[in-house]
Motif scaffolding. Sequence first.
Motif, PDB file in Angstrom:
ATOM      1  N   PRO A  18       0.837  -1.204   0.000  1.00 42.99           N
ATOM      2  CA  PRO A  18       0.000   0.000   0.000  1.00 42.99           C
ATOM      3  C   PRO A  18       0.871   1.253   0.000  1.00 42.99           C
ATOM      4  O   PRO A  18       1.947   1.279   0.609  1.00 42.99           O
ATOM      5  N   GLU A  42     -10.170  -9.008   6.897  1.00 38.32           N
ATOM      6  CA  GLU A  42     -10.123  -7.574   6.598  1.00 38.32           C
ATOM      7  C   GLU A  42      -8.793  -7.145   5.986  1.00 38.32           C
ATOM      8  O   GLU A  42      -8.710  -6.090   5.345  1.00 38.32           O
ATOM      9  N   PRO A  44      -6.864  -7.784   3.338  1.00 39.15           N
ATOM     10  CA  PRO A  44      -6.653  -7.379   1.942  1.00 39.15           C
ATOM     11  C   PRO A  44      -7.176  -5.989   1.603  1.00 39.15           C
ATOM     12  O   PRO A  44      -6.691  -5.358   0.663  1.00 39.15           O
ATOM     13  N   ARG A  45      -8.153  -5.489   2.366  1.00 41.53           N
ATOM     14  CA  ARG A  45      -8.743  -4.206   1.991  1.00 41.53           C
ATOM     15  C   ARG A  45      -8.358  -3.053   2.903  1.00 41.53           C
ATOM     16  O   ARG A  45      -8.837  -1.929   2.704  1.00 41.53           O
ATOM     17  N   VAL A  46      -7.538  -3.287   3.900  1.00 43.40           N
ATOM     18  CA  VAL A  46      -7.134  -2.218   4.812  1.00 43.40           C
ATOM     19  C   VAL A  46      -5.606  -2.165   4.866  1.00 43.40           C
ATOM     20  O   VAL A  46      -4.967  -3.014   5.484  1.00 43.40           O
ATOM     21  N   SER A  65      -9.690   2.267  11.244  1.00 45.96           N
ATOM     22  CA  SER A  65      -9.643   0.871  10.817  1.00 45.96           C
ATOM     23  C   SER A  65     -11.000   0.178  10.951  1.00 45.96           C
ATOM     24  O   SER A  65     -11.489  -0.016  12.071  1.00 45.96           O
ATOM     25  N   ALA A  73      -7.890   4.760   6.659  1.00 45.03           N
ATOM     26  CA  ALA A  73      -8.597   4.173   5.530  1.00 45.03           C
ATOM     27  C   ALA A  73     -10.041   4.663   5.438  1.00 45.03           C
ATOM     28  O   ALA A  73     -10.655   4.604   4.393  1.00 45.03           O
ATOM     29  N   THR A  74     -10.585   5.158   6.554  1.00 41.90           N
ATOM     30  CA  THR A  74     -11.971   5.588   6.565  1.00 41.90           C
ATOM     31  C   THR A  74     -12.096   6.985   5.959  1.00 41.90           C
ATOM     32  O   THR A  74     -11.223   7.821   6.136  1.00 41.90           O
TER      33      THR A  74
END
Length: 239
Positions: free
Chosen positions: A43, A152, A154-156, A170, A204-205
Amino acid sequence: MFVINLDRRPDRWAAVSGHLGALGIACERIRATDADRVMGAIPDDLSFSQAACRESHFAALDAFLQTGAPAALILEDDAELAPGVCGLLASADWWPPAARVVKLGGGDGPALLGRPVGRTPCGGEIRPVARASAGACAYMIDREGAGIAIGEAPRVGMTVDSFLFHMIGSPAARRLKPAHVVPALARVRPGQGSDICRDLSPLATGPAMRAVFRTGVWLRRLTGQVRRVPVAWCGTRSG
C-alpha cells in the motif's frame, strides 16, 4: 503463544525465549518477514518495513488458527512480560465478552479508554479502546478476532497497530472492539525497540465517517464514559 522473530536476530530470540522460559511460558517461533522479502503489492502509505511487520503478524494469526486453542498471545521479539500475564494464560474466564483482541502493552503515553468492563486475574482493569493505541508488541486475540483480522487484511492497508487498535481509521478495529489492560503487562525491553515506525498510518476511513466517530468520542468524554488513562508498565508486580 507465538513470538515473531527475524532469522537475522537470534540474539533477540535467545533473550525473549529465555525470559518466557523463566516465567514458565512455552512459545512457538514465527519466522518474521524481512523488509526485502515482502510479498505482493505494498500500500502507498506503508514502508517496506511496516509491510513486513504487518505480514509477520498475519503469519502468526494464521499459525494460531491452525491450532485448536481458543485464544493466543502474540509477541514481537523485543517484548518483556510482567508475571501477571501467566494468570491471563491460565484461563479465559476474565476475557471481556465484547472484545476480540486485548492489548497488553502500553504505548507512548495515556490512551483514550472507556470505563472498565472487567478485571484481569491479577487485579488490573480491562478498558475498551475508545480511539487509538500505538504499538503491537504484545496482545491476545481470540479465534473469531483472528478470522476477522485475516478477512479484513486485503482491503485495509495500515500498520499492524493501526489495523488492530485504531477505532477511527480501521474497519477491522471497529469489528474487533479492542480492549486494553491497565496497568500494562508488557512493554518493549529497555534498549530494544522495533525498527518499524510507530506513527499511525493514513486512515482508511473517509473524512465524513471519521468526523462522525470523533464527535461520538467527544460526546462520550463529556459524559465521562471515556477518558485519558495512563497505561504505565507494572514492572515486576504480580498485577
